[in-house]
Design a protein around this motif. Structure first.
Motif, PDB file in Angstrom:
ATOM      1  N   LEU A  19      20.720 -13.728  13.769  1.00 27.19           N
ATOM      2  CA  LEU A  19      20.569 -13.715  14.906  1.00 27.19           C
ATOM      3  C   LEU A  19      21.196 -12.502  16.065  1.00 27.19           C
ATOM      4  N   GLN A  20      22.384 -12.779  15.807  1.00 26.41           N
ATOM      5  CA  GLN A  20      23.659 -11.778  16.968  1.00 26.41           C
ATOM      6  C   GLN A  20      24.065 -10.387  15.755  1.00 26.41           C
ATOM      7  N   LEU A  21      23.616 -10.699  14.713  1.00 28.42           N
ATOM      8  CA  LEU A  21      23.989  -9.290  13.972  1.00 28.42           C
ATOM      9  C   LEU A  21      22.542  -8.432  14.396  1.00 28.42           C
ATOM     10  N   SER A  22      21.422  -8.842  14.021  1.00 29.12           N
ATOM     11  CA  SER A  22      20.393  -8.666  14.377  1.00 29.12           C
ATOM     12  C   SER A  22      20.064  -8.162  15.743  1.00 29.12           C
ATOM     13  N   ARG A  23      20.357  -8.449  17.052  1.00 30.63           N
ATOM     14  CA  ARG A  23      20.504  -8.038  18.584  1.00 30.63           C
ATOM     15  C   ARG A  23      21.275  -6.716  18.662  1.00 30.63           C
ATOM     16  N   ALA A  24      22.383  -7.053  18.195  1.00 31.96           N
ATOM     17  CA  ALA A  24      23.519  -6.010  18.111  1.00 31.96           C
ATOM     18  C   ALA A  24      23.220  -4.575  17.530  1.00 31.96           C
ATOM     19  N   LYS A  25      22.053  -4.943  16.412  1.00 29.57           N
ATOM     20  CA  LYS A  25      21.545  -3.575  15.808  1.00 29.57           C
ATOM     21  C   LYS A  25      20.492  -3.027  16.102  1.00 29.57           C
ATOM     22  N   LEU A  26      19.560  -3.883  17.138  1.00 35.55           N
ATOM     23  CA  LEU A  26      19.408  -4.268  17.540  1.00 35.55           C
ATOM     24  C   LEU A  26      19.622  -2.840  18.859  1.00 35.55           C
ATOM     25  N   LYS A  27      20.165  -3.151  20.019  1.00 35.99           N
ATOM     26  CA  LYS A  27      20.657  -2.553  20.706  1.00 35.99           C
ATOM     27  C   LYS A  27      21.489  -1.131  21.101  1.00 35.99           C
ATOM     28  N   ALA A  28      22.275  -1.164  19.297  1.00 43.07           N
ATOM     29  CA  ALA A  28      22.647   0.016  18.841  1.00 43.07           C
ATOM     30  C   ALA A  28      21.145   1.751  18.452  1.00 43.07           C
ATOM     31  N   CYS A  85      10.762  -3.185  21.488  1.00 42.11           N
ATOM     32  CA  CYS A  85       9.235  -4.548  21.571  1.00 42.11           C
ATOM     33  C   CYS A  85      10.513  -5.644  21.397  1.00 42.11           C
ATOM     34  N   ILE A  86      11.192  -5.682  20.138  1.00 42.12           N
ATOM     35  CA  ILE A  86      11.745  -7.147  19.520  1.00 42.12           C
ATOM     36  C   ILE A  86      12.999  -7.499  20.308  1.00 42.12           C
ATOM     37  N   LEU A  87      14.109  -6.479  20.593  1.00 41.17           N
ATOM     38  CA  LEU A  87      15.083  -6.772  21.871  1.00 41.17           C
ATOM     39  C   LEU A  87      14.705  -7.997  22.951  1.00 41.17           C
ATOM     40  N   PRO A  88      13.587  -7.884  23.395  1.00 39.21           N
ATOM     41  CA  PRO A  88      13.259  -8.911  24.655  1.00 39.21           C
ATOM     42  C   PRO A  88      13.375 -10.116  24.337  1.00 39.21           C
ATOM     43  N   ASN A  89      12.545 -10.393  23.163  1.00 38.66           N
ATOM     44  CA  ASN A  89      12.401 -11.782  22.826  1.00 38.66           C
ATOM     45  C   ASN A  89      14.165 -12.341  21.588  1.00 38.66           C
ATOM     46  N   VAL A  90      14.603 -11.271  20.958  1.00 34.78           N
ATOM     47  CA  VAL A  90      16.256 -11.860  20.490  1.00 34.78           C
ATOM     48  C   VAL A  90      17.321 -12.131  21.544  1.00 34.78           C
ATOM     49  N   GLU A  91      17.046 -11.015  22.766  1.00 33.38           N
ATOM     50  CA  GLU A  91      17.928 -11.892  23.909  1.00 33.38           C
ATOM     51  C   GLU A  91      17.820 -13.114  24.448  1.00 33.38           C
ATOM     52  N   ALA A  92      16.678 -12.910  24.978  1.00 34.92           N
ATOM     53  CA  ALA A  92      16.200 -14.854  25.475  1.00 34.92           C
ATOM     54  C   ALA A  92      16.445 -15.465  24.902  1.00 34.92           C
ATOM     55  N   VAL A  93      16.486 -15.459  22.964  1.00 38.26           N
ATOM     56  CA  VAL A  93      17.119 -16.533  22.219  1.00 38.26           C
ATOM     57  C   VAL A  93      18.469 -16.854  22.380  1.00 38.26           C
ATOM     58  N   ASN A  95      20.720 -15.351  25.046  1.00 41.08           N
ATOM     59  CA  ASN A  95      21.227 -16.090  26.483  1.00 41.08           C
ATOM     60  C   ASN A  95      21.371 -17.364  26.639  1.00 41.08           C
ATOM     61  N   VAL A  96      20.387 -18.008  25.505  1.00 38.89           N
ATOM     62  CA  VAL A  96      20.071 -19.260  25.964  1.00 38.89           C
ATOM     63  C   VAL A  96      21.893 -20.022  25.714  1.00 38.89           C
ATOM     64  N   HIS A  97      22.632 -20.043  24.201  1.00 39.59           N
ATOM     65  CA  HIS A  97      23.482 -20.168  23.753  1.00 39.59           C
ATOM     66  C   HIS A  97      23.037 -21.396  23.113  1.00 39.59           C
ATOM     67  N   ASN A  98      22.418 -21.130  22.727  1.00 41.38           N
ATOM     68  CA  ASN A  98      21.444 -22.820  21.499  1.00 41.38           C
ATOM     69  C   ASN A  98      21.758 -22.148  20.592  1.00 41.38           C
ATOM     70  N   ALA A  99      22.220 -23.274  19.382  1.00 42.37           N
ATOM     71  CA  ALA A  99      21.641 -22.450  17.919  1.00 42.37           C
ATOM     72  C   ALA A  99      20.744 -23.046  17.517  1.00 42.37           C
ATOM     73  N   ASN A 100      20.606 -24.247  18.378  1.00 44.84           N
ATOM     74  CA  ASN A 100      19.340 -24.986  17.551  1.00 44.84           C
ATOM     75  C   ASN A 100      18.205 -23.805  18.157  1.00 44.84           C
ATOM     76  N   LEU A 101      18.080 -23.316  18.707  1.00 48.11           N
ATOM     77  CA  LEU A 101      16.530 -22.699  19.099  1.00 48.11           C
ATOM     78  C   LEU A 101      16.861 -20.819  18.458  1.00 48.11           C
ATOM     79  N   VAL A 102      17.683 -21.237  17.484  1.00 49.92           N
ATOM     80  CA  VAL A 102      17.498 -20.201  16.838  1.00 49.92           C
ATOM     81  C   VAL A 102      16.141 -19.531  16.124  1.00 49.92           C
ATOM     82  N   HIS A 103      15.433 -20.727  15.638  1.00 49.57           N
ATOM     83  CA  HIS A 103      13.972 -20.222  14.480  1.00 49.57           C
ATOM     84  C   HIS A 103      13.147 -20.286  15.701  1.00 49.57           C
TER      85      HIS A 103
END
Length: 216
Positions: A19-28, A85-93, A95-103
């Motif tokens: 998830l963090q890798l996808s977030r970094a790719k989308l930001k870059a 389009c995708i980054l806000p949905n990834v950022e929302a998860v 920013n919660v800092h809870n690995a249980n919400l990855v799905h």
């Protein structure tokens, strides 16, 4: 982030890292595409073309400049649209800092879209930008010195060549690294499963022994 296990290669931790890798790719991808598409638009608007230029610069070069600029902006706009389009949905998860919400993040389902945005923004987009520079130098300097236009193209040829070599080497190294990390994670999971199976067998033996003692 909440701790899910002691190991770094547990399924939850692997999903969180992905998830963090996808977030970094989308930001870059978003930042690079916005920057380079802006440069391309400014170059197309600011280039000075007049009747004398049209008579001296080959028409094929003007057509190549228009096509390359349009394609460059279109590719980066596509990458920017996917990232936006995708980054806000990834950022929302994230920013919660809870690995249980990855799905709840769509990065797994939209994995190919993220890779397309990353490829458009980095590999294809940067290659088109280098070609754009060569064509722009030809259109800009041909009126004053044909040698200057040829010099710009000659300088950019080894740069493009080195860029392609680095891109191939980087993606090959990245694939190798991901394979090694995945293989290591699979080995850890198999060891963890084997250890849990052994503990279950030991627990069953203990329960059976206690049951037999009670019957006696």
């Amino acid at each position: 982030m909440s701790q899910v296990g002691d190991g770094l290669n547990t399924p939850m931790q692997l999903s969180w890292r992905k998830l963090q890798l996808s977030r970094a790719k989308l930001k870059a991808s978003s930042k690079t595409s916005a920057l380079l598409s802006g440069f391309a638009m400014v170059a197309m608007v600011e280039v000075q073309l007049n009747k004398s230029t049209e008579s001296k610069v080959p028409e094929a070069m003007l057509v190549a400049f228009a096509v390359c600029t349009t394609l460059l902006v279109a590719v980066h706009m596509m990458a920017l649209m996917i990232s936006t389009c995708i980054l806000p949905n990834v950022e929302a998860v994230c920013n919660v800092h809870n690995a249980n919400l990855v799905h709840e993040s769509p990065h797994e389902r939209l994995h190919w879209y993220i890779e397309v945005a990353w490829g458009f923004s980095t590999l294809l987009g940067l290659l088109l930008f280098l070609i754009e520079i060569a064509i722009l130098c030809w259109v800009k300097f041909y009126d004053y010195s044909e040698m200057a236009a040829w010099s710009a193209c000659i300088v950019l040829i080894p740069v493009v060549f080195l860029f392609m070599i680095f891109a191939l080497h980087f993606y090959r190294s990245l694939v190798t690294h991901k394979y090694e990390v995945t293989a290591s994670g699979i080995r850890e999971l198999e060891a963890l499963k084997q250890r849990m199976d052994e503990e279950d067998i030991e627990t069953n033996r203990t329960n059976n022994g206690n049951y037999n003692v009670q019957i006696v």
